[in-house]
Design an enzyme around this catalytic site. Structure first.
Site, PDB file in Angstrom:
ATOM      1  CG  ASP A  95      -0.148   0.172   2.515  1.00 47.02           C
ATOM      2  OD1 ASP A  95       0.941  -0.429   2.619  1.00 47.02           O
ATOM      3  OD2 ASP A  95      -0.615   0.893   3.405  1.00 47.02           O
ATOM      4  CD  GLU A  96       4.863   3.003   3.129  1.00 43.73           C
ATOM      5  OE1 GLU A  96       5.813   3.718   3.374  1.00 43.73           O
ATOM      6  OE2 GLU A  96       4.566   1.989   3.798  1.00 43.73           O
TER       7      GLU A  96
END
Lengths: 356, 364
Positions: free
Chosen positions: A106-107
């Site tokens: 998610d990053e």
């Protein structure tokens, strides 16, 4: 002078928990914990903002989270769902950035220095990315925009959730000066304690130290600390990160004393990692067994070999490495296995052996 | 108990060599010190091997204790030459006095020291001059494996067969074989000496003609030379059949001056790939070329004139394996022989029929 870089750090807000809330309307607006069950020994993998109000944060034992908020909903993670979203957002990143370096599902860091959209305005690009993510996934992301990775990462955290924060070149130094030392990326609790001891509480304090002092004290990382105190971070955004190690670990439902059982568990961990290495034609020269005792003390035991580690070798080394711990004498709650010293196998250069 | 530093120092260095810095039992960092009847005996062990050494002294005093090997050695080393050292053991302490220096060391009870004892039962006794054993060990030691999962390769095969003593070291890529003739015949028997034992032995053996007695017993080998007694466990395993690996004869062969090809290889190796250490050997009429390239595409080429009229050949090797054998032999000339680019190369010494080195080629 090289062109001023434009880096965006994008971080999904409460990622796992938000995906669950999106897919299960009943969870919306409620404290939600993704991870282990409250009576288990698992930890919180992610929690919704509603849960954070109770002081719950990721990596906290579930039992503790339960005590803080008994009414919270506990759900097990669904990694396939998160991976699907992750692929969607990475596709969006690639539409805007020339380099994308994912840090986790998610990053990611994005290099948009050479992006022509929105007349090259990184702020507008970040807005567009956030908008696209919301449209495609119904999830919110926060973005940080700056001229290097270090500052972009700090920025994305400053306006969460659903935030967008820009640190301009002329603001960088000022930002770092007031920043508490423990919040610097790359300064963990242990380093933080060491720094505090040296009287380093903020970026400004860190900046007072000479390069020599920092290198003497922190080794290789000293150079990095010296640079970040000056808001300098020249690490490029790398699309393909070179893996340094590959590993897995498992926490047991109950502590294990039997070395046979531990060996079995480690062998089970080895299987998928070795397959993954084989698929990517990567050879590993070092294997490390990690053992966490019931009292949370943890040790690692590593073995390096001349030739690459294969299934047979790993199987034979596992009990030997385990033997170098207190396994069998002390109950153990977690074992892990990782491989490092990785290199891409070159089929053409394998040195043939005698056929004994 | 009194002893002169000059008498004590060398034996102390010799036994202390095997004391491991990291160990499982605290007492393993200690040295066993036993004195009585004009003798002082020093013993060190790592549980796999043990060295003991006795020194003549002029003292009747008895003393039995164990002390930190490293600290005791450091102290003796640092004392002025020819110091008279006085050792007094009392309660759980030992005092070392010399001139105006005084050290008070902790001791551990001698009764707890894990002394290795010689096993009883049948054994084979072999005798040969120290210098000879040292020479043989050095000829094969460098080919032993290090930390190989095939644990039996992390050591050296010591074999008696008739009146031959054979030594073999191999890491699977190359194999070094040497042999000596004994003045007596034996039944076939072999053991694998652990790597550390071999390395220690080479350090301890003197370059003289005094005999060393090798006693091969069950699970154990003992070496006795001078005042030194070394007991070593053996590696329990089956050493590969080296005869299958050593080719009998190859048709493509040449002899070359050892130093000439060694220095050429050392130069060529500078630009070989750091990881694979590959070097190409290109053989043509009366000529050999050594070619290396690294990842930066830099290139080295060395040429030597030889007498060679057989097949042309282009074959790759890990240059380290070749430099090793050239460095660890003393003879003036060396012989290379090949079957083809995919088969092992046999290296022999025209002046020493008992030596054979086999190395696998590598694809470059």
């Amino acid at each position: 002078m090289t062109k001023q870089r434009k880096i965006i750090h994008v971080d999904m807000d409460a990622f796992f928990a938000s995906v669950e809330q999106r897919d299960q309307p009943a969870y919306q607006g409620k404290p939600l914990i993704v991870g282990g069950q409250p009576n288990s020994r698992g930890v919180v993998a992610a929690c919704s903002y509603e849960a954070r109000k109770f002081g719950i944060h990721s990596a906290m034992p579930c039992s503790r989270a339960y005590r803080l908020c008994p009414q919270a909903i506990f759900v097990p993670p669904r990694f396939e769902a998160y991976r699907a979203v992750s692929n969607q957002i990475r596709e969006i990143f690639w539409q805007y950035a020339s380099q994308v370096e994912p840090l986790s599902l998610d990053e990611a860091y994005l290099d948009v220095t050479y992006t022509a959209d929105y007349e090259g305005s990184a702020t507008l690009i970040a807005q567009a990315i956030k908008r696209d993510i919301l449209a495609k996934t119904q999830l919110h992301a926060s973005a940080g925009v700056s001229y290097n990775k270090f500052l972009a990462k700090i920025a994305s955290d400053l306006d969460k959730p659903n935030g967008l924060y820009v640190i301009r070149p002329e603001q960088g130094l000022h930002f770092v000066a007031d920043f508490p030392i423990g919040k610097f990326h790359g300064v963990g609790p242990a380093t933080e304690a060491k720094m505090q001891k040296l009287g380093i509480k903020t970026g400004a304090d860190l900046r007072k130290k000479t390069l020599l002092e920092l290198v003497e004290r922190f080794g290789k990382s000293g150079q990095y600390y010296y640079n970040i105190a000056r808001a300098i971070d020249e690490r490029p955004v790398r699309s393909k990160r070179v893996r340094k190690s590959l590993g897995k670990e498992t926490t047991f439902a109950e502590d294990i004393l039997s070395t046979e059982l531990l060996t079995e568990q480690l062998n089970a961990l080895a299987e998928p990692i070795l397959n993954m290495l084989a698929e990517q034609a990567i050879r590993a020269k070092t294997m490390t067994v990690k053992v966490k005792y019931a009292d949370f003390r943890q040790v690692t035991r590593a073995q390096s070999v001349d030739a690459a580690l294969d299934k047979r070798a790993v199987k034979q080394w596992i009990p030997l490495l385990l033997n170098r711990t207190e396994a069998g004498r002390k109950p153990i709650r977690l074992v892990g296995l990782s491989f490092s010293g990785l290199e891409v196998a070159n089929q053409q250069r394998v040195h043939p052996e005698f056929d004994f | 108990m009194k002893i002169n530093r000059s008498v004590l120092l060398k034996p102390l260095i010799n036994v202390t060599g095997i004391v491991e810095r990291r160990h499982t039992l605290p007492i393993l960092s200690n040295l066993l010190l036993e004195a009585n009847n004009n003798k002082i005996q020093l013993t060190a062990t790592d549980l796999e091997m043990q060295i003991s050494l006795s020194i003549d002294s002029h003292t009747q005093e008895a003393l039995t204790t164990t002390i930190s090997a490293k600290k005791f050695l450091d102290i003796c080393r640092a004392l002025p030459e020819d110091s008279e050292i006085d050792l007094v053991s009392k309660d759980s302490r030992m005092t070392v006095k010399a001139g105006k220096s005084r050290f008070n060391l902790q001791t551990l009870p001698a009764a707890d020291y894990p002394v290795m004892t010689k096993v009883n039962g049948d054994s084979v006794l072999i005798q040969l001059p120290q210098i000879e054993l040292k020479r043989l060990l050095k000829q094969v030691e460098f080919a032993m494996a290090q930390q190989d999962i095939r644990y039996y390769l992390n050591g050296l095969l010591l074999e008696v067969d008739g009146n031959k003593l054979n030594l073999v070291g191999t890491d699977g890529h190359r194999l070094s074989f040497t042999s000596a003739t004994l003045n007596q015949s034996y039944e076939k028997n072999n053991v694998i000496l652990p790597r550390k034992t071999v390395i220690e032995l080479i350090k301890l053996l003197e370059d003289n003609d005094e005999e060393v007695t090798i006693e091969i017993a069950a699970g154990q080998v003992n070496f006795a030379f001078g005042e030194m007694r070394l007991i070593s466990k053996v590696i329990d395993g089956k050493f590969p059949d080296y005869n299958r690996v050593i080719p009998t004869a190859h048709s493509n062969t040449f002899t070359v001056n050892r130093m000439a090809i060694l220095t050429a290889m050392q130069r060529a190796s500078i630009l070989s790939n750091e990881k694979y250490r590959g070097i190409r050997m290109v053989l043509s009429h009366n000529n050999i070329k050594l070619i290396s390239t690294n990842t930066e595409q830099e290139e080295a080429e060395e040429e030597l004139e030889i007498t060679y009229a057989q097949e042309s050949l282009d074959i790759g090797f890990n240059v380290t394996y070749l430099i090793d054998v050239l460095n660890n032999t003393q003879q003036e000339n060396i012989n290379f022989s090949f079957a083809d680019a995919n088969s092992s190369c046999l290296i022999t010494l025209p002046e020493d029929d008992d030596y054979k080195y086999v190395v696998m080629p590598m694809r470059i």
